[in-house]
Design an enzyme around this catalytic site. Structure first.
Site, PDB file in Angstrom:
ATOM      1  N   GLU A 107       0.877  -1.186  -0.024  1.00  0.00           N
ATOM      2  CA  GLU A 107       0.089  -0.102  -0.019  1.00  0.00           C
ATOM      3  C   GLU A 107       0.889   1.388   0.026  1.00  0.00           C
ATOM      4  O   GLU A 107       2.041   1.269   0.439  1.00  0.00           O
ATOM      5  CB  GLU A 107      -0.880   0.040   1.267  1.00  0.00           C
ATOM      6  CG  GLU A 107      -2.329  -0.382   1.102  1.00  0.00           C
ATOM      7  CD  GLU A 107      -3.209   0.503   0.273  1.00  0.00           C
ATOM      8  OE1 GLU A 107      -2.655   1.155  -0.540  1.00  0.00           O
ATOM      9  OE2 GLU A 107      -4.459   0.420   0.389  1.00  0.00           O
ATOM     10  N   ASP A 108       0.298   2.298  -0.564  1.00  0.00           N
ATOM     11  CA  ASP A 108       1.214   3.734  -0.430  1.00  0.00           C
ATOM     12  C   ASP A 108       0.743   4.373   1.033  1.00  0.00           C
ATOM     13  O   ASP A 108       1.589   4.671   1.647  1.00  0.00           O
ATOM     14  CB  ASP A 108       0.434   4.638  -1.415  1.00  0.00           C
ATOM     15  CG  ASP A 108      -0.990   4.852  -1.285  1.00  0.00           C
ATOM     16  OD1 ASP A 108      -1.726   3.788  -1.267  1.00  0.00           O
ATOM     17  OD2 ASP A 108      -1.322   5.917  -2.226  1.00  0.00           O
ATOM     18  N   ASP A 111      -4.201   4.228   6.646  1.00  0.00           N
ATOM     19  CA  ASP A 111      -4.815   5.570   7.180  1.00  0.00           C
ATOM     20  C   ASP A 111      -5.859   4.986   8.149  1.00  0.00           C
ATOM     21  O   ASP A 111      -5.375   4.617   9.368  1.00  0.00           O
ATOM     22  CB  ASP A 111      -5.378   6.268   6.166  1.00  0.00           C
ATOM     23  CG  ASP A 111      -5.897   7.553   6.350  1.00  0.00           C
ATOM     24  OD1 ASP A 111      -6.253   7.837   7.880  1.00  0.00           O
ATOM     25  OD2 ASP A 111      -5.878   8.632   5.632  1.00  0.00           O
ATOM     26  N   PHE A 160      -2.161  15.763   5.089  1.00  0.00           N
ATOM     27  CA  PHE A 160      -2.611  15.364   3.891  1.00  0.00           C
ATOM     28  C   PHE A 160      -1.393  15.379   2.897  1.00  0.00           C
ATOM     29  O   PHE A 160      -0.806  16.523   2.833  1.00  0.00           O
ATOM     30  CB  PHE A 160      -3.646  16.183   3.330  1.00  0.00           C
ATOM     31  CG  PHE A 160      -4.282  15.706   2.165  1.00  0.00           C
ATOM     32  CD1 PHE A 160      -5.423  14.721   2.309  1.00  0.00           C
ATOM     33  CD2 PHE A 160      -3.846  15.585   0.896  1.00  0.00           C
ATOM     34  CE1 PHE A 160      -6.010  14.140   1.147  1.00  0.00           C
ATOM     35  CE2 PHE A 160      -4.354  15.127  -0.117  1.00  0.00           C
ATOM     36  CZ  PHE A 160      -5.480  14.307  -0.192  1.00  0.00           C
ATOM     37  N   ARG A 173       0.086  12.157  -8.639  1.00  0.00           N
ATOM     38  CA  ARG A 173       0.759  10.774  -8.280  1.00  0.00           C
ATOM     39  C   ARG A 173       2.292  10.698  -8.886  1.00  0.00           C
ATOM     40  O   ARG A 173       3.131  10.007  -8.281  1.00  0.00           O
ATOM     41  CB  ARG A 173      -0.113   9.797  -8.715  1.00  0.00           C
ATOM     42  CG  ARG A 173      -1.665   9.492  -8.539  1.00  0.00           C
ATOM     43  CD  ARG A 173      -2.255   8.150  -8.766  1.00  0.00           C
ATOM     44  NE  ARG A 173      -3.431   8.210  -8.657  1.00  0.00           N
ATOM     45  CZ  ARG A 173      -4.159   7.855  -7.695  1.00  0.00           C
ATOM     46  NH1 ARG A 173      -3.379   7.641  -6.650  1.00  0.00           N
ATOM     47  NH2 ARG A 173      -5.433   7.854  -7.705  1.00  0.00           N
TER      48      ARG A 173
HETATM   49  C1  PRP Z   1      -5.933   5.176  -0.390  1.00  0.00           C
HETATM   50  C2  PRP Z   1      -4.885   4.493  -0.342  1.00  0.00           C
HETATM   51  C3  PRP Z   1      -5.323   3.396   0.736  1.00  0.00           C
HETATM   52  C4  PRP Z   1      -6.520   3.901   1.342  1.00  0.00           C
HETATM   53  C5  PRP Z   1      -5.916   3.975   2.731  1.00  0.00           C
HETATM   54  O1  PRP Z   1      -6.603   4.882  -1.519  1.00  0.00           O
HETATM   55  O2  PRP Z   1      -4.230   4.155  -1.557  1.00  0.00           O
HETATM   56  O3  PRP Z   1      -5.653   2.429  -0.416  1.00  0.00           O
HETATM   57  O4  PRP Z   1      -6.631   5.120   0.710  1.00  0.00           O
HETATM   58  O5  PRP Z   1      -6.902   4.702   3.563  1.00  0.00           O
HETATM   59  P1  PRP Z   1      -7.562   3.583   4.564  1.00  0.00           P
HETATM   60  O6  PRP Z   1      -6.682   3.157   5.469  1.00  0.00           O
HETATM   61  O7  PRP Z   1      -8.442   4.720   5.450  1.00  0.00           O
HETATM   62  O8  PRP Z   1      -8.449   2.788   4.286  1.00  0.00           O
HETATM   63  P2  PRP Z   1      -7.553   5.863  -2.208  1.00  0.00           P
HETATM   64  O9  PRP Z   1      -9.039   5.591  -1.994  1.00  0.00           O
HETATM   65  O10 PRP Z   1      -6.871   7.379  -2.036  1.00  0.00           O
HETATM   66  O11 PRP Z   1      -7.249   5.364  -3.738  1.00  0.00           O
HETATM   67  P3  PRP Z   1      -6.218   5.280  -4.810  1.00  0.00           P
HETATM   68  O12 PRP Z   1      -5.017   4.337  -4.360  1.00  0.00           O
HETATM   69  O13 PRP Z   1      -6.348   5.113  -6.095  1.00  0.00           O
HETATM   70  O14 PRP Z   1      -5.427   6.862  -4.765  1.00  0.00           O
END
Ligand code: PRP
Length: 188
Positions: A107-108, A111, A160, A173
């Site tokens: 994961e990136d 959260d 953020f 990105r």
């Molecule tokens: C972001 C990130 C994780 C998620 C983490 O995805 O890439 O998948 O949020 O958040 P959480 O721990 O609160 O679940 P996003 O919905 O922004 O999609 P993306 O990866 O396409 O940017």
């Protein structure tokens, strides 16, 4: 009546840097070495969570010296913060079986934890030999469900951020360092 403000996209060059390209490269290299040592003599499957993890996965994979294959999943996006109901929906599943494989979910950002908690449960149903989590960033103060990553690039407060795969309204990105997105930006 509620009004919506169209997002504006300030240039990334004007945003404060949280982690430079060099700092990220050093940390990703260290994570790659750690993973290579932990899985010495084994094969691994790296499963990236689209889209944010694409950049981190591509760098991390090249810092890993054990044999690795890739797969990708995608979940429904509600923006950076998941809805408190915890509703996460799978949009794209893995392409190849992972039964008896050593899997690392990549994961990136970790959260609230809702995404990875959901994905971990889903992947465990496939009966992998092992399942670990690697995340570039961790925001422990935001957690809504108990979940921790096994490999963490950087732990950060509730800021953020954009760049290195992370977006604001799908932009930024491809910014090659991690920057603080200005809180006062319209549409944020
Ligand atoms: C972001 C990130 C994780 C998620 C983490 O995805 O890439 O998948 O949020 O958040 P959480 O721990 O609160 O679940 P996003 O919905 O922004 O999609 P993306 O990866 O396409 O940017």
């Amino acid at each position: 009546m509620a009004t919506t403000t169209a997002p504006t996209f300030p240039p990334a060059a004007g945003m404060d840097i949280l982690f430079t390209k060099a700092q990220i490269a050093d940390r990703v290299h260290a994570l790659g070495q750690q993973i290579s040592a932990d899985y010495a003599g084994k094969d691994i499957v790296l499963i990236g969570v689209l889209k944010g993890a694409a950049i981190f996965l591509s760098d991390l994979a090249r810092a890993i010296t054990v044999d690795a294959t890739f797969d990708f999943v995608a979940v429904s996006s509600y923006g950076r913060a998941r809805v408190s109901s915890g509703a996460v929906k799978l949009i794209k599943d893995i392409d190849n079986p992972i039964e008896n494989k050593n899997v690392i979910l990549v994961e990136d950002i970790l959260d609230t934890g809702l995404t990875l908690s959901y994905l971990r449960g889903l992947m465990l149903q496939h009966k992998p030999a092992s399942l670990k989590i690697a995340t570039c960033l961790d925001k422990p103060s935001r957690r809504l469900v108990p979940i921790e990553a096994d490999y963490v690039g950087f732990s950060i407060p509730n800021q953020f951020v954009i760049g290195y795969g992370m977006d604001f309204a799908e932009r930024y990105r491809n910014v090659d360092d991690i920057r603080l997105f200005p809180e006062d930006t319209p549409g944020h």
